[in-house]
Design a protein around this motif. Sequence first.
Motif, short mmCIF file in Angstrom:
data_model
loop_
_atom_site.label_atom_id
_atom_site.label_comp_id
_atom_site.label_asym_id
_atom_site.label_seq_id
_atom_site.Cartn_x
_atom_site.Cartn_y
_atom_site.Cartn_z
N ILE A 252 59.98 -65.92 11.63
CA ILE A 252 58.82 -66.51 12.29
C ILE A 252 59.10 -67.99 12.53
CG2 ILE A 252 56.35 -66.94 12.14
CD1 ILE A 252 56.24 -64.52 10.18
N ILE A 253 59.23 -68.35 13.80
CA ILE A 253 59.59 -69.72 14.16
C ILE A 253 58.37 -70.61 14.21
CG2 ILE A 253 60.62 -71.17 15.96
CD1 ILE A 253 62.21 -68.64 16.81
N SER A 254 57.30 -70.10 14.82
CA SER A 254 56.13 -70.95 15.01
C SER A 254 54.87 -70.14 15.17
CB SER A 254 56.31 -71.82 16.26
OG SER A 254 55.13 -72.52 16.58
N VAL A 255 53.83 -70.57 14.49
CA VAL A 255 52.48 -70.06 14.73
C VAL A 255 51.58 -71.27 15.01
CG1 VAL A 255 52.62 -67.92 13.44
CG2 VAL A 255 52.10 -70.03 12.23
N ASP A 256 52.21 -72.30 15.58
CA ASP A 256 51.49 -73.55 15.84
C ASP A 256 50.40 -73.37 16.87
OD1 ASP A 256 53.12 -74.83 14.08
OD2 ASP A 256 54.47 -75.64 15.59
N SER A 257 49.43 -74.25 16.82
CA SER A 257 48.37 -74.26 17.81
C SER A 257 48.93 -74.73 19.15
CB SER A 257 47.24 -75.19 17.37
OG SER A 257 46.71 -74.77 16.14
N PRO A 258 48.31 -74.36 20.26
CA PRO A 258 48.76 -74.81 21.57
C PRO A 258 48.76 -76.34 21.67
CG PRO A 258 47.11 -73.08 21.77
CD PRO A 258 47.14 -73.47 20.33
N LYS A 259 49.58 -76.88 22.55
CA LYS A 259 49.72 -78.33 22.68
C LYS A 259 48.41 -79.01 23.07
CE LYS A 259 54.64 -78.12 23.84
NZ LYS A 259 55.67 -78.39 24.87
N PHE A 260 47.58 -78.30 23.85
CA PHE A 260 46.35 -78.93 24.34
C PHE A 260 45.29 -79.09 23.25
CE2 PHE A 260 45.40 -74.38 24.98
CZ PHE A 260 44.15 -74.29 24.40
N LEU A 261 45.44 -78.37 22.13
CA LEU A 261 44.36 -78.29 21.15
C LEU A 261 44.00 -79.64 20.54
CD1 LEU A 261 42.38 -76.45 19.74
CD2 LEU A 261 44.10 -75.97 18.00
N LYS A 262 45.01 -80.45 20.23
CA LYS A 262 44.74 -81.74 19.58
C LYS A 262 43.83 -82.61 20.45
CE LYS A 262 47.05 -85.62 17.32
NZ LYS A 262 48.36 -86.22 16.95
N GLU A 263 44.09 -82.63 21.75
CA GLU A 263 43.27 -83.42 22.68
C GLU A 263 41.85 -82.85 22.79
OE1 GLU A 263 42.89 -84.24 27.48
OE2 GLU A 263 44.78 -83.48 26.65
N TYR A 264 41.75 -81.54 22.95
CA TYR A 264 40.45 -80.92 23.19
C TYR A 264 39.56 -80.90 21.95
CZ TYR A 264 41.48 -79.50 27.96
OH TYR A 264 41.75 -79.50 29.31
N GLN A 265 40.18 -80.99 20.77
CA GLN A 265 39.38 -81.02 19.55
C GLN A 265 38.55 -82.29 19.43
OE1 GLN A 265 42.47 -80.23 16.59
NE2 GLN A 265 41.50 -78.28 16.08
N GLN A 266 38.84 -83.28 20.27
CA GLN A 266 38.04 -84.50 20.29
C GLN A 266 36.77 -84.33 21.11
OE1 GLN A 266 39.32 -86.84 18.25
NE2 GLN A 266 41.00 -85.36 17.98
N ASN A 267 36.68 -83.22 21.83
CA ASN A 267 35.54 -82.96 22.72
C ASN A 267 34.49 -82.13 21.97
OD1 ASN A 267 33.75 -81.93 24.67
ND2 ASN A 267 35.33 -81.95 26.26
N PRO A 268 33.31 -82.70 21.68
CA PRO A 268 32.29 -81.96 20.91
C PRO A 268 31.81 -80.69 21.60
CG PRO A 268 31.38 -84.00 21.84
CD PRO A 268 32.86 -84.06 22.04
N VAL A 269 31.82 -80.66 22.93
CA VAL A 269 31.41 -79.46 23.66
C VAL A 269 32.42 -78.34 23.43
CG1 VAL A 269 31.04 -78.47 25.95
CG2 VAL A 269 30.10 -80.71 25.41
#
Length: 317
Positions: A236-253
């Motif tokens: 298992i190489i990666s089960v990382d979250s998608p690259k966009f997630l860090k940015e979008y987690q700042q959005n309360p909506v």
Amino acid sequence: MELLEKYKSSITQDARVTLSNKFLLSEMEINIFYLLVSQIRQDDDDLKEYVINLKDLELLTGRTQKKGTLLKVCEKLKKQTIVLKDVVSVTDGKEYEFIVENLIGAIKKPKNKQEIRTTISPDVRQFYINLKKHYNKFQLKNLLQLKGRHSKRLYMILCAFQDTGWYYASIDELLNIFASKVGEDGQIEVKKYTAGSLKKHILGKAKEEIEDVTELRFEIEEKKSGRKVVGYKFNIISVDSPKFLKEYQQNPVFIRLVEECSLSIHQAKVVVDGIDTEMINMLLYQIQLARTNKQIKGNIGGYTITILKRSYPFLEI
């Protein structure tokens, strides 16, 4: 067919045994079973009836469930049993060497309703809770969106082994997991494959779909005894979250769509990218109001997707 479990063994071991060759479910059985798993809570009432909305199932999988097929699937699920060993019963507090229980209780489909209802034994609940701890909400949604039976089984196994980073099985074990089915006489039938054809036609195709639908990445490594392939190791190489997630987690909506409305992070991203924030907030208010007034039948995620598709048919969710 029995699903053997040691009730007091580790959570990890429980899930790994469950996902092995003792647990032979079809694609639709897996979908229904894990929709049930996703609903179960430790503090549920012993008599709680769980509702699986068939429309939600269609929205999540993209496929219509045929009436005749649904009945056969429910019949097969009802026959599954589980053996709990060295267990203290929840119902009477006494110690037992073993308890044999149905994996799922009576399954009912009300007339003129797109849903099925079922219960589980209080003694089986801990098994479900242990199993659920291996899958977050995002992984359960991925599991439902995978179309192939083999893809679902492999994804289930690798998610359970993500803490170790690898999973190994012999060719015979893999055939039991991926090339087995329960015949009409109740006996397990195993289709024979060579190691090469198993990798090409089953494991390879499952890998393609898993990596297309999910963030799970892995390599399949041959293990040999001399020149003969005796098994495969899944690194298992990666089960990382998608690259966009860090940015979008700042959005309360975005966070509200995931946490309150049970959308996957990909679905929430589509909504945030495609609809004005003010309109999303109005939608969230309407959904919250419907929930407060107990107008939502089935799960909140399916209800939200239905509302979104009705109001914004251009959204690809």
